[in-house]
Write an enzyme that holds these catalytic residues in place. Sequence first.
Site, PDB file in Angstrom:
ATOM      1  N   HIS A 153      10.728  -2.300  -6.309  1.00  0.00           N
ATOM      2  CA  HIS A 153       9.928  -2.197  -5.301  1.00  0.00           C
ATOM      3  C   HIS A 153      10.204  -2.707  -4.257  1.00  0.00           C
ATOM      4  O   HIS A 153      10.614  -3.852  -4.034  1.00  0.00           O
ATOM      5  CB  HIS A 153       8.317  -2.390  -6.032  1.00  0.00           C
ATOM      6  CG  HIS A 153       8.061  -1.671  -7.254  1.00  0.00           C
ATOM      7  ND1 HIS A 153       7.397  -2.281  -8.047  1.00  0.00           N
ATOM      8  CD2 HIS A 153       8.488  -0.575  -7.610  1.00  0.00           C
ATOM      9  CE1 HIS A 153       7.125  -1.466  -9.195  1.00  0.00           C
ATOM     10  NE2 HIS A 153       8.019  -0.365  -8.854  1.00  0.00           N
TER      11      HIS A 153
ATOM     12  N   TYR B  82       1.628 -12.043  -7.613  1.00  0.00           N
ATOM     13  CA  TYR B  82       2.405 -11.671  -6.384  1.00  0.00           C
ATOM     14  C   TYR B  82       1.404 -12.134  -5.377  1.00  0.00           C
ATOM     15  O   TYR B  82       0.226 -11.395  -5.132  1.00  0.00           O
ATOM     16  CB  TYR B  82       2.425 -10.108  -6.332  1.00  0.00           C
ATOM     17  CG  TYR B  82       3.059  -9.734  -7.631  1.00  0.00           C
ATOM     18  CD1 TYR B  82       4.483  -9.262  -7.639  1.00  0.00           C
ATOM     19  CD2 TYR B  82       2.172  -9.267  -8.480  1.00  0.00           C
ATOM     20  CE1 TYR B  82       5.095  -8.375  -8.873  1.00  0.00           C
ATOM     21  CE2 TYR B  82       2.660  -8.553  -9.705  1.00  0.00           C
ATOM     22  CZ  TYR B  82       3.925  -8.160  -9.895  1.00  0.00           C
ATOM     23  OH  TYR B  82       4.664  -7.569 -11.024  1.00  0.00           O
TER      24      TYR B  82
END
Length: 207
Positions: free
Chosen positions: A63, A133
């Site tokens: 990603h 994250y």
Amino acid sequence: MTVRPLDISGAFLISSRSFTDERGAFFEVYREDVLTDVLGYQPPKIVQTNYSVSRSNVLRGIHGAAVPPGLAKLVTCVRGSMLDFVVDLRTGSPTFGKWDMIVLNGRDAASLYVEEGLGHAFVALDDDTCVQYQLSELYRPQDVITVHPLDPEIGLPLRLPAAPVLSDRDAAAPTLREAAERGLLPSYDSCMALRGVHGPIAAAVGR
């Protein structure tokens, strides 16, 4: 706290000393001043924090995000363990299509900082692996870049005992070559230009 660059430009392993006693442990995850000294510019501020929880053999990624606006990440494994990959998605980069790999877990005081334009993927090595994250931009679906994690030209060494568990989106993602041909990937020059946007180190540390 120490910050060590990985083989892919723009990726850094952040390690801290863990202070332990009869209660447990304490360690720093992020210090802007230390990272600024290593980067040479002030890193973008963190505006969103996400968590994922994965069972063993789950593969998430590769990603990335479009540039602009770009998306830097601070990735920390807070429970379990993971095989973590950084992949250079920047067209024109000296290391385009190359990767680097580290192991992160909930015991070591370590995180991965990933600059804008780089791709990120990981394999959960334990059930109930939880990953944090911290992001420099809000999540916008239209900016997401996904490259197939099993692309043989990238060749991530996954070391899995069985076929990995992928999301439908990741399983349908283009290869790196296909993504480049379709103009989906950020350029190396556009990513380097963001460093000037963040501001030089002199301004960042108030010199």
